[in-house]
Scaffold this active site. Structure first.
Site, PDB file in Angstrom:
ATOM      1  N   ASN A   9       0.872  -1.177   0.000  1.00 22.63           N
ATOM      2  CA  ASN A   9       0.000   0.000   0.000  1.00 22.63           C
ATOM      3  C   ASN A   9       0.909   1.226   0.000  1.00 22.63           C
ATOM      4  OD1 ASN A   9      -1.767   2.071   0.531  1.00 22.63           O
ATOM      5  ND2 ASN A   9      -2.311   1.379   2.600  1.00 22.63           N
ATOM      6  N   LYS A  11       0.155   4.249  -0.312  1.00 26.31           N
ATOM      7  CA  LYS A  11      -0.484   5.449   0.276  1.00 26.31           C
ATOM      8  C   LYS A  11      -0.245   6.661  -0.640  1.00 26.31           C
ATOM      9  CE  LYS A  11      -0.162   3.272   4.749  1.00 26.31           C
ATOM     10  NZ  LYS A  11      -0.034   3.400   6.199  1.00 26.31           N
ATOM     11  N   HIS A  95      -9.522   1.357   4.696  1.00 28.37           N
ATOM     12  CA  HIS A  95      -8.254   1.497   5.435  1.00 28.37           C
ATOM     13  C   HIS A  95      -8.472   2.454   6.609  1.00 28.37           C
ATOM     14  CE1 HIS A  95      -4.166   2.639   6.413  1.00 28.37           C
ATOM     15  NE2 HIS A  95      -3.792   1.520   5.840  1.00 28.37           N
ATOM     16  N   GLU A  97      -6.818   4.807   7.732  1.00 30.88           N
ATOM     17  CA  GLU A  97      -6.566   6.232   7.450  1.00 30.88           C
ATOM     18  C   GLU A  97      -7.775   6.862   6.769  1.00 30.88           C
ATOM     19  OE1 GLU A  97      -2.832   5.590   5.478  1.00 30.88           O
ATOM     20  OE2 GLU A  97      -1.964   4.993   7.399  1.00 30.88           O
ATOM     21  N   GLU A 167      -5.570  -4.847  10.532  1.00 32.73           N
ATOM     22  CA  GLU A 167      -4.531  -3.864  10.799  1.00 32.73           C
ATOM     23  C   GLU A 167      -4.832  -3.121  12.095  1.00 32.73           C
ATOM     24  OE1 GLU A 167      -2.414  -2.656   6.938  1.00 32.73           O
ATOM     25  OE2 GLU A 167      -4.180  -1.413   7.087  1.00 32.73           O
ATOM     26  N   GLY A 173       2.457   2.219  10.815  1.00 34.36           N
ATOM     27  CA  GLY A 173       3.427   3.295  10.671  1.00 34.36           C
ATOM     28  C   GLY A 173       4.134   3.669  11.962  1.00 34.36           C
ATOM     29  N   SER A 213       3.321  -2.193  10.329  1.00 35.68           N
ATOM     30  CA  SER A 213       4.780  -2.282  10.532  1.00 35.68           C
ATOM     31  C   SER A 213       5.355  -3.649  10.156  1.00 35.68           C
ATOM     32  CB  SER A 213       5.136  -1.901  11.975  1.00 35.68           C
ATOM     33  OG  SER A 213       4.751  -0.554  12.235  1.00 35.68           O
TER      34      SER A 213
END
Ligand code: PGA
Length: 249
Positions: A9, A11, A95, A97, A167, A173, A213
């Site tokens: 991904n 991003k 996702h 985010e 996730e 991250g 991660s």
């Protein structure tokens, strides 16, 4: 029996020309990795160029989002027809985010999942708890409700063919990976939830990725777990060498 699937991904990283460079570096490093489905998910503006660069590499193309309507007055959005014409096969949906910064809800994830399946593409439906939820002991409640709501109304056959990415938000991250045992426990819980709602066959077939991660040095242990069928990789997918080590775990 479930073929592992490892997806990068990207991003909001990489222009179209930068994406082409990354694919050129990556392709020879993952050539022949036919035991794993490899997917890269560049930003929308780099999909066309990436599709060109991926020709004959065996690497698949994914998008990071879609709208559920076929067309219309939705400024700034992208439809599944538009993605399909660019050879996109997978679409990341929900996702964290997008949930956190762009008001994505379980309801819109459900609309997008149904539309993606109807278009013949494969959804990668993301779920995961916050640090507060983990510490409060409500991880299963949160993840279970995301799975049930996100997949509501699908058939068992549809669920069998899609991908779920677990996730934990606190691991994305942050450099803080869930332990492989913790990650596997939630993936097993997701599979049990699928079995309850859609039946055993769908639960056995659905592929569940871990994300958060993931790196070259933790992938092997994660992949050795009973219910982890792959990874959704953010930061470490932006480096061809590092991502190839993850694919070739
Ligand atoms: P990360 O991101 O690998 O950089 O933690 C994972 C993701 O958000 O899919």
């Amino acid at each position: 029996m479930r073929k592992p699937i490892i997806a990068g991904n990207w991003k909001m990283h990489k222009t179209a020309s930068e994406a082409a460079v990354l694919v050129k570096e990556l392709a020879p490093l993952v050539a022949g990795s036919d035991k794993v489905t490899v997917v890269v998910c560049p930003p929308a503006t780099a999909l066309a160029k990436t599709a060109e660069s991926l020709a004959n590499t065996g690497i698949h193309l994914g998008a990071q989002n879609t709208h559920w309507e076929a067309q219309g007055a939705y400024t700034g959005e992208t439809s599944l027809g538009m993605l399909k014409e660019l050879c996109v096969e997978y679409v990341i949906l929900g996702h964290s985010e997008r949930r956190q910064y762009f008001a994505e809800t379980d309801e819109t994830v459900n609309l997008k999942t149904k539309a993606t399946l109807a278009a013949g593409l494969v959804p990668i439906v993301c779920v995961g708890e916050t640090l507060e939820e983990r510490e409060a002991g409500t991880t299963e409640a949160r993840v279970g409700s995301q799975v049930r709501a996100g997949l509501a109304g699908l058939t068992a056959e549809q669920v069998a063919g899609l991908v779920i990415a677990y996730e934990p938000i606190w691991a994305i991250g942050t450099g803080r990976t869930a332990s492989s045992a913790d990650a596997n426990a939630v993936c097993a819980f997701i599979r049990a939830t699928i079995a309850e709602v859609f039946g055993r066959a769908a639960a056995e077939a659905v592929r569940i990725q871990y994300g958060g991660s993931v790196k070259a040095d933790n992938i092997a242990e994660l992949m050795a777990q009973s219910d982890i069928d792959g990874a959704l990789v953010g930061g470490a997918s932006l480096d061809a060498n590092g991502f190839s080590k993850i694919v070739n775990f």
